[in-house]
Write an enzyme that holds these catalytic residues in place. Structure first.
Site, PDB file in Angstrom:
ATOM      1  N   LYS A 198       0.841  -1.203   0.000  1.00  0.00           N
ATOM      2  CA  LYS A 198       0.000   0.000   0.000  1.00  0.00           C
ATOM      3  C   LYS A 198       0.881   1.261   0.000  1.00  0.00           C
ATOM      4  O   LYS A 198       2.100   1.177   0.218  1.00  0.00           O
ATOM      5  CB  LYS A 198      -0.914  -0.058   1.230  1.00  0.00           C
TER       6      LYS A 198
ATOM      7  N   TYR B 292     -12.211  -2.908  -3.244  1.00  0.00           N
ATOM      8  CA  TYR B 292     -12.767  -3.009  -1.884  1.00  0.00           C
ATOM      9  C   TYR B 292     -14.307  -2.987  -1.884  1.00  0.00           C
ATOM     10  O   TYR B 292     -14.915  -2.607  -0.880  1.00  0.00           O
ATOM     11  CB  TYR B 292     -12.222  -1.880  -1.014  1.00  0.00           C
TER      12      TYR B 292
ATOM     13  N   ASN C 266      -1.957  -0.054   7.206  1.00  0.00           N
ATOM     14  CA  ASN C 266      -1.420  -1.391   7.490  1.00  0.00           C
ATOM     15  C   ASN C 266      -0.568  -2.007   6.393  1.00  0.00           C
ATOM     16  O   ASN C 266      -0.492  -3.225   6.257  1.00  0.00           O
ATOM     17  CB  ASN C 266      -2.536  -2.331   7.959  1.00  0.00           C
TER      18      ASN C 266
ATOM     19  N   HIS D 186      -1.637  -5.506   1.517  1.00  0.00           N
ATOM     20  CA  HIS D 186      -2.868  -6.278   1.310  1.00  0.00           C
ATOM     21  C   HIS D 186      -2.520  -7.703   0.893  1.00  0.00           C
ATOM     22  O   HIS D 186      -1.538  -7.918   0.192  1.00  0.00           O
ATOM     23  CB  HIS D 186      -3.701  -5.632   0.198  1.00  0.00           C
TER      24      HIS D 186
ATOM     25  N   GLU E   8      -9.334 -10.684  -7.582  1.00  0.00           N
ATOM     26  CA  GLU E   8      -8.403  -9.551  -7.457  1.00  0.00           C
ATOM     27  C   GLU E   8      -7.339  -9.582  -8.548  1.00  0.00           C
ATOM     28  O   GLU E   8      -7.000  -8.550  -9.137  1.00  0.00           O
ATOM     29  CB  GLU E   8      -7.768  -9.567  -6.063  1.00  0.00           C
TER      30      GLU E   8
HETATM   31  P1  DAT Z   1      -7.594  -7.243   5.550  1.00  0.00           P
HETATM   32  O1  DAT Z   1      -6.852  -6.145   4.823  1.00  0.00           O
HETATM   33  O2  DAT Z   1      -6.837  -7.757   6.725  1.00  0.00           O
HETATM   34  O3  DAT Z   1      -8.060  -8.334   4.615  1.00  0.00           O
HETATM   35  P2  DAT Z   1     -10.319  -6.249   5.493  1.00  0.00           P
HETATM   36  O4  DAT Z   1     -10.402  -6.867   4.134  1.00  0.00           O
HETATM   37  O5  DAT Z   1     -11.380  -6.579   6.489  1.00  0.00           O
HETATM   38  O6  DAT Z   1      -8.904  -6.588   6.174  1.00  0.00           O
HETATM   39  O7  DAT Z   1     -10.293  -4.674   5.378  1.00  0.00           O
HETATM   40  C1  DAT Z   1      -9.603  -4.064   4.300  1.00  0.00           C
HETATM   41  C2  DAT Z   1      -8.856  -2.876   4.813  1.00  0.00           C
HETATM   42  O8  DAT Z   1      -9.762  -1.934   5.389  1.00  0.00           O
HETATM   43  C3  DAT Z   1      -7.870  -3.197   5.947  1.00  0.00           C
HETATM   44  O9  DAT Z   1      -6.637  -3.646   5.449  1.00  0.00           O
HETATM   45  C4  DAT Z   1      -7.753  -1.870   6.626  1.00  0.00           C
HETATM   46  C5  DAT Z   1      -9.145  -1.284   6.484  1.00  0.00           C
HETATM   47  N1  DAT Z   1      -9.936  -1.544   7.687  1.00  0.00           N
HETATM   48  C6  DAT Z   1     -10.466  -2.720   8.080  1.00  0.00           C
HETATM   49  N2  DAT Z   1     -11.136  -2.602   9.242  1.00  0.00           N
HETATM   50  C7  DAT Z   1     -11.005  -1.292   9.593  1.00  0.00           C
HETATM   51  C8  DAT Z   1     -11.463  -0.522  10.682  1.00  0.00           C
HETATM   52  N3  DAT Z   1     -12.200  -1.056  11.662  1.00  0.00           N
HETATM   53  N4  DAT Z   1     -11.139   0.801  10.716  1.00  0.00           N
HETATM   54  C9  DAT Z   1     -10.406   1.364   9.727  1.00  0.00           C
HETATM   55  N5  DAT Z   1      -9.953   0.685   8.655  1.00  0.00           N
HETATM   56  C10 DAT Z   1     -10.241  -0.617   8.589  1.00  0.00           C
HETATM   57 MG    MG Z   2      -9.374  -8.254   3.009  1.00  0.00          MG
END
Ligand code: DAT
Ligand code: MG
Length: 152
Positions: free
Chosen positions: A12, A52, A115, A118, A129
């Site tokens: 990212k 997303y 974070n 991805h 994806e």
């Molecule tokens: P991951 O990236 O671990 O697969 P995800 O697909 O649930 O997690 O979410 C995609 C991204 O969205 C994640 O990398 C960071 C952001 N995100 C997830 N939960 C969040 C939250 N509670 N607050 C802010 N950003 C969040």
């Molecule tokens: Mg995810």
């Protein structure tokens, strides 16, 4: 070999700005996964909204897309035995407090909205994806000379 999978890994904008592109690529190389495709690019808001789409109703969605569009990303496809599941283990957890040291997220981030990296969460989403980020002809067909030393 069964369970040979392809996973979509994307560094990212914060990972790019913080100079850990090489570190993340190194981890997948050293593990024994094979690089199938890679590009350094600026993703559009529209493209990131598609990536997303499952999270479109979440309150953090607009901030997530803005952050992801705020700088360049490195999009990659890595292939190997259980690459999706193991790739997630190498990545660490979504919640920073649960990401163990030794994982990419556990080693490099403290807040969920920044974070670093991805990784696809299932074989089906990985396929979706990969198709969203790469044209079929951008996926390189090759066999690494290391294969007999990685797989029995
Ligand atoms: P991951 O990236 O671990 O697969 P995800 O697909 O649930 O997690 O979410 C995609 C991204 O969205 C994640 O990398 C960071 C952001 N995100 C997830 N939960 C969040 C939250 N509670 N607050 C802010 N950003 C969040
Ligand atoms: Mg995810």
């Amino acid at each position: 070999m069964s369970n040979t999978e392809r996973t979509f890994i994307m560094i990212k904008p914060d990972g790019v700005h913080r100079g850990i592109v090489g570190e993340i690529i190194k981890r997948f190389e050293q593990k024994g996964y094979k690089l199938v495709a890679m590009k350094f690019m600026q993703a559009s808001v529209e493209h990131l909204e598609k990536h997303y789409a499952d999270l479109a109703k979440k309150p953090f969605f607009p901030g997530l897309v803005k952050y992801m569009a705020s700088g360049p990303v490195v999009a990659m496809v890595w292939e190997g035995l259980n690459a999706v599941k193991t790739g997630r283990v190498m990545l660490g957890e979504t919640n920073p407090a649960d990401s163990k040291p030794g994982t990419i997220r556990g080693d490099f981030y403290v807040q969920v909205g920044r974070n670093i990296c991805h990784g696809s969460d299932a074989v089906e989403s990985a396929e979706k994806e990969i198709a969203l980020w790469f044209k079929p002809e951008e996926l390189v067909n090759w066999t690494t000379v290391q294969a007999p030393w990685i797989y029995e």
